[in-house]
Design a protein around this motif. Structure first.
Motif, PDB file in Angstrom:
ATOM      1  N   PHE A 112     -21.188  -1.427 -44.252  1.00  0.00           N
ATOM      2  CA  PHE A 112     -19.882  -1.530 -43.593  1.00  0.00           C
ATOM      3  C   PHE A 112     -19.977  -1.094 -42.141  1.00  0.00           C
ATOM      4  O   PHE A 112     -20.428   0.019 -41.860  1.00  0.00           O
ATOM      5  N   ARG A 113     -19.590  -1.995 -41.247  1.00  0.00           N
ATOM      6  CA  ARG A 113     -19.564  -1.632 -39.827  1.00  0.00           C
ATOM      7  C   ARG A 113     -18.341  -2.283 -39.190  1.00  0.00           C
ATOM      8  O   ARG A 113     -18.120  -3.482 -39.373  1.00  0.00           O
ATOM      9  N   HIS A 114     -17.591  -1.495 -38.428  1.00  0.00           N
ATOM     10  CA  HIS A 114     -16.392  -2.035 -37.798  1.00  0.00           C
ATOM     11  C   HIS A 114     -16.787  -2.717 -36.490  1.00  0.00           C
ATOM     12  O   HIS A 114     -16.632  -2.166 -35.412  1.00  0.00           O
ATOM     13  N   GLY A 120     -21.966 -14.792 -38.589  1.00  0.00           N
ATOM     14  CA  GLY A 120     -23.163 -13.976 -38.777  1.00  0.00           C
ATOM     15  C   GLY A 120     -22.962 -12.489 -38.526  1.00  0.00           C
ATOM     16  O   GLY A 120     -23.913 -11.719 -38.565  1.00  0.00           O
ATOM     17  N   ARG A 121     -21.737 -12.085 -38.243  1.00  0.00           N
ATOM     18  CA  ARG A 121     -21.468 -10.661 -37.992  1.00  0.00           C
ATOM     19  C   ARG A 121     -20.142 -10.301 -38.667  1.00  0.00           C
ATOM     20  O   ARG A 121     -19.092 -10.811 -38.286  1.00  0.00           O
ATOM     21  N   TYR A 122     -20.203  -9.461 -39.653  1.00  0.00           N
ATOM     22  CA  TYR A 122     -19.026  -9.162 -40.461  1.00  0.00           C
ATOM     23  C   TYR A 122     -18.853  -7.656 -40.582  1.00  0.00           C
ATOM     24  O   TYR A 122     -19.710  -6.883 -40.169  1.00  0.00           O
ATOM     25  N   ARG A 123     -17.723  -7.250 -41.155  1.00  0.00           N
ATOM     26  CA  ARG A 123     -17.472  -5.808 -41.298  1.00  0.00           C
ATOM     27  C   ARG A 123     -17.972  -5.283 -42.634  1.00  0.00           C
ATOM     28  O   ARG A 123     -18.355  -4.133 -42.743  1.00  0.00           O
ATOM     29  N   GLN A 124     -17.913  -6.126 -43.666  1.00  0.00           N
ATOM     30  CA  GLN A 124     -18.725  -5.845 -44.850  1.00  0.00           C
ATOM     31  C   GLN A 124     -19.790  -6.922 -44.897  1.00  0.00           C
ATOM     32  O   GLN A 124     -19.480  -8.120 -44.902  1.00  0.00           O
ATOM     33  N   PHE A 125     -21.038  -6.520 -44.895  1.00  0.00           N
ATOM     34  CA  PHE A 125     -22.135  -7.481 -44.996  1.00  0.00           C
ATOM     35  C   PHE A 125     -23.164  -6.903 -45.958  1.00  0.00           C
ATOM     36  O   PHE A 125     -22.996  -5.784 -46.439  1.00  0.00           O
ATOM     37  N   HIS A 126     -24.172  -7.681 -46.270  1.00  0.00           N
ATOM     38  CA  HIS A 126     -25.126  -7.256 -47.297  1.00  0.00           C
ATOM     39  C   HIS A 126     -26.541  -7.212 -46.744  1.00  0.00           C
ATOM     40  O   HIS A 126     -26.943  -8.111 -46.005  1.00  0.00           O
ATOM     41  N   VAL A 257     -36.381  -3.557 -28.946  1.00  0.00           N
ATOM     42  CA  VAL A 257     -36.134  -2.185 -29.402  1.00  0.00           C
ATOM     43  C   VAL A 257     -35.182  -2.295 -30.583  1.00  0.00           C
ATOM     44  O   VAL A 257     -34.650  -3.360 -30.853  1.00  0.00           O
ATOM     45  N   ARG A 258     -34.969  -1.243 -31.317  1.00  0.00           N
ATOM     46  CA  ARG A 258     -34.033  -1.304 -32.423  1.00  0.00           C
ATOM     47  C   ARG A 258     -32.750  -0.594 -32.001  1.00  0.00           C
ATOM     48  O   ARG A 258     -32.768   0.316 -31.184  1.00  0.00           O
ATOM     49  N   GLY A 259     -31.652  -1.022 -32.621  1.00  0.00           N
ATOM     50  CA  GLY A 259     -30.371  -0.412 -32.303  1.00  0.00           C
ATOM     51  C   GLY A 259     -30.292   1.050 -32.710  1.00  0.00           C
ATOM     52  O   GLY A 259     -29.479   1.798 -32.194  1.00  0.00           O
ATOM     53  N   LEU A 260     -31.112   1.458 -33.637  1.00  0.00           N
ATOM     54  CA  LEU A 260     -31.001   2.815 -34.166  1.00  0.00           C
ATOM     55  C   LEU A 260     -32.000   3.725 -33.468  1.00  0.00           C
ATOM     56  O   LEU A 260     -33.056   3.301 -33.031  1.00  0.00           O
ATOM     57  N   GLY A 279     -29.074 -14.298 -34.402  1.00  0.00           N
ATOM     58  CA  GLY A 279     -30.281 -14.947 -34.908  1.00  0.00           C
ATOM     59  C   GLY A 279     -31.287 -14.034 -35.587  1.00  0.00           C
ATOM     60  O   GLY A 279     -32.299 -14.509 -36.101  1.00  0.00           O
ATOM     61  N   THR A 280     -31.032 -12.729 -35.615  1.00  0.00           N
ATOM     62  CA  THR A 280     -31.999 -11.834 -36.254  1.00  0.00           C
ATOM     63  C   THR A 280     -31.697 -11.746 -37.748  1.00  0.00           C
ATOM     64  O   THR A 280     -30.620 -11.310 -38.134  1.00  0.00           O
ATOM     65  N   VAL A 281     -32.649 -12.182 -38.566  1.00  0.00           N
ATOM     66  CA  VAL A 281     -32.408 -12.159 -40.016  1.00  0.00           C
ATOM     67  C   VAL A 281     -33.058 -10.956 -40.686  1.00  0.00           C
ATOM     68  O   VAL A 281     -32.731 -10.614 -41.823  1.00  0.00           O
ATOM     69  N   ALA A 305     -34.820  -4.062 -42.898  1.00  0.00           N
ATOM     70  CA  ALA A 305     -33.614  -4.525 -43.594  1.00  0.00           C
ATOM     71  C   ALA A 305     -33.339  -5.958 -43.190  1.00  0.00           C
ATOM     72  O   ALA A 305     -33.495  -6.323 -42.027  1.00  0.00           O
ATOM     73  N   MET A 306     -32.972  -6.780 -44.169  1.00  0.00           N
ATOM     74  CA  MET A 306     -32.615  -8.155 -43.839  1.00  0.00           C
ATOM     75  C   MET A 306     -31.121  -8.356 -44.048  1.00  0.00           C
ATOM     76  O   MET A 306     -30.513  -7.706 -44.905  1.00  0.00           O
ATOM     77  N   GLY A 307     -30.548  -9.248 -43.276  1.00  0.00           N
ATOM     78  CA  GLY A 307     -29.129  -9.563 -43.395  1.00  0.00           C
ATOM     79  C   GLY A 307     -28.948 -10.731 -44.344  1.00  0.00           C
ATOM     80  O   GLY A 307     -29.351 -11.848 -44.048  1.00  0.00           O
ATOM     81  N   GLU A 308     -28.312 -10.462 -45.484  1.00  0.00           N
ATOM     82  CA  GLU A 308     -28.212 -11.522 -46.491  1.00  0.00           C
ATOM     83  C   GLU A 308     -27.315 -12.680 -46.051  1.00  0.00           C
ATOM     84  O   GLU A 308     -27.617 -13.836 -46.331  1.00  0.00           O
TER      85      GLU A 308
END
Ligand code: ATP
Ligand code: MG
Length: 436
Positions: A112-114, A120-126, A257-260, A279-281, A305-308
């Motif tokens: 969950f991210r607000h 391709g960008r959601y607030r609940q994603f998997h 770089v990574r966001g984290l 485009g990053t899967v 981590a992959m974005g389902e």
């Protein structure tokens, strides 16, 4: 005035028509993880807010502005997990999974991210993710990357490019940070707002900016690779030798770089140009400091981590669905119901790769066949008074012009067995079929 109830913005329902892609992705990943020796871990959706603040880093997008945080009834600050790694590390320390052993774990589920919802960008994603603890060398980095590459192959996904980089150790990041800040100071006013703020808080994140003007300014920025320490540089060289030896193609992207905050050394992403801006899967890397930072003993670690949602979108573009052969029983009067029920049950017990339904709606035979046709049924199995008397069943193929035929009820399973698989071949008839 409309008072229709609606889902929360950015939170999707996944409908039955799409579920085959999700199941294919999850099943394929699950099997692949087992073959690589990874065990599944299932983690709570809620954690104490502090876990994410301490792991992801306070000056990241996630912690600054994307978390769903609230006080529960006891007044504890809780957060819906925005990612999986922090929880895996927390559980690993708490359950003793990391100490003195190599631990390979994978997980999947909603995050969950607000954020601002868009394609391709959601607030609940998997996400589906994996982590390996206890190995400091580059070989496991290579293995994880090979696992992801094999997943694309097994899913039939193409047009994804592997990008790799190294962040070096924390000293190299400090050195690079100064070099980058010095370079960007001169262009301060031309940076987007977020990047101006990051110049003070977390300048490396500017490299990750989605703003195209900012990206243009970065074209001549110093390269991360120039600041990397010798040991990290060796690690990175060794990784590339292993990827080369496996015949994997990749691009070294010194802006990656990574966001984290918690990453060091190896970072990698799988990127596609088939999905527009998002485009990053798959994204991952090494995070040797995190376990200690969260209170465990120093333990090297690497994961991804992959974005389902994005992978499902690629699957939809690149792969036709493969539904099961669809068989429907049609009974024409009450006396035919019991035989229809019994035969349908026998099919469901013995033919596992087949969709078997019974039409319980009213109507004359023509109407029932029409309905079956519209529903995409491949084979209609009709039982009326005659069939009950003779212990037979009438078979009508709805996707080809074969004449209707009658077979004995006790021959039905053997008759249907060759069709017990995906539809693409079921339309040709039984001769060239593989069995169940
Ligand atoms: P970005 O820079 O695009 O925001 P990120 O660095 O926040 O990405 P990670 O936290 O590394 O992304 O997540 C790993 C993967 O999860 C991403 O590469 C992407 O495929 C997927 N992902 C991340 N955030 C979202 C989201 N809001 N909606 C859908 N998928 C997402
Ligand atoms: Mg993000």
């Amino acid at each position: 005035m409309s008072n229709k109830l609606q889902a929360i913005r950015g939170m999707n329902d996944i409908l039955p028509q799409d579920i085959c892609y999700w199941q294919l992705l999850e099943k394929t990943a699950q099997q692949l993880f087992s073959r690589y020796g990874f065990g599944e871990i299932r983690l709570p959706l809620l954690e104490k807010t502090e876990l994410f603040a301490r792991s992801i880093g306070v000056s990241t997008d996630i912690v600054e502005k994307e978390m769903y945080t609230f006080d529960d009834r006891n007044g504890d600050s809780l957060t819906l997990r925005p990612e999986g790694t922090a929880s895996v590390v927390r559980a690993g320390i708490e359950r003793g999974l990391l100490h003195n052993k190599i631990s390979k774990l994978w997980y999947s589920g909603p995050m969950f991210r607000h954020e601002r919802p868009q394609k391709g960008r959601y607030r609940q994603f998997h996400q589906i993710g994996a982590e390996c603890f206890g190995l400091p060398g580059p070989a496991i980095d290579a293995e994880l990357i090979m696992l992801t590459g094999q997943l694309w192959d097994e899913l039939g996904i193409t047009a994804v490019e592997l990008q790799v980089n190294t962040l070096g150790d924390s000293d190299s990041r400090v050195a690079y940070r100064s070099a980058l800040v010095e370079y960007l100071q001169d262009y301060r006013d031309q940076l987007d707002d977020d990047s101006q703020r990051r110049l003070l808080t977390n300048p490396l994140r500017i490299l990750d900016s989605k703003n195209s003007d900012t990206q243009a300014l970065l074209a001549n920025a110093p390269s991360l690779l120039d600041s990397v320490d010798a040991e990290s540089s060796n690690h990175f060289q060794a990784l590339q030798i292993m990827l080369d030896a496996q015949g994997m193609s990749y691009k070294v992207n010194d802006r990656l770089v990574r966001g984290l905050d918690y990453y060091n050394r190896t970072v990698f992403e799988w990127v596609t140009d088939q999905l527009g801006a998002q485009g990053t899967v798959c994204a991952g890397g090494r995070y040797d400091g995190l376990v200690e930072q969260l209170g465990g003993r120093a333990t090297p670690a690497v994961g991804f981590a992959m974005g389902e949602e994005r992978l499902v979108e690629l699957l939809k573009q690149q792969r036709a669905p493969e539904p099961l052969t669809h068989v429907q029983f049609i009974y024409l009067d009450d006396s035919a119901l019991l035989p229809a029920l019994a035969l349908a049950q026998a099919c469901r017990a013995q033919l596992h790769n087949m969709r078997v339904e019974i039409d319980h709606q009213s109507g004359n035979p023509g109407k029932k066949l029409n309905r079956a046709d519209k529903a995409g049924v491949d084979i209609a199995l009709i039982i009326g008074g005659d069939e009950v008397d003779n212990q037979t069943i009438s078979v009508k193929f709805l996707r080809n012009s074969k004449p209707q035929q009658q077979i004995a009820q006790d021959q039905l399973i053997e008759f249907l067995r060759p069709f017990s698989h995906a539809v693409s071949t079921a339309q040709n008839g039984p001769d060239d079929q593989n069995n169940d």
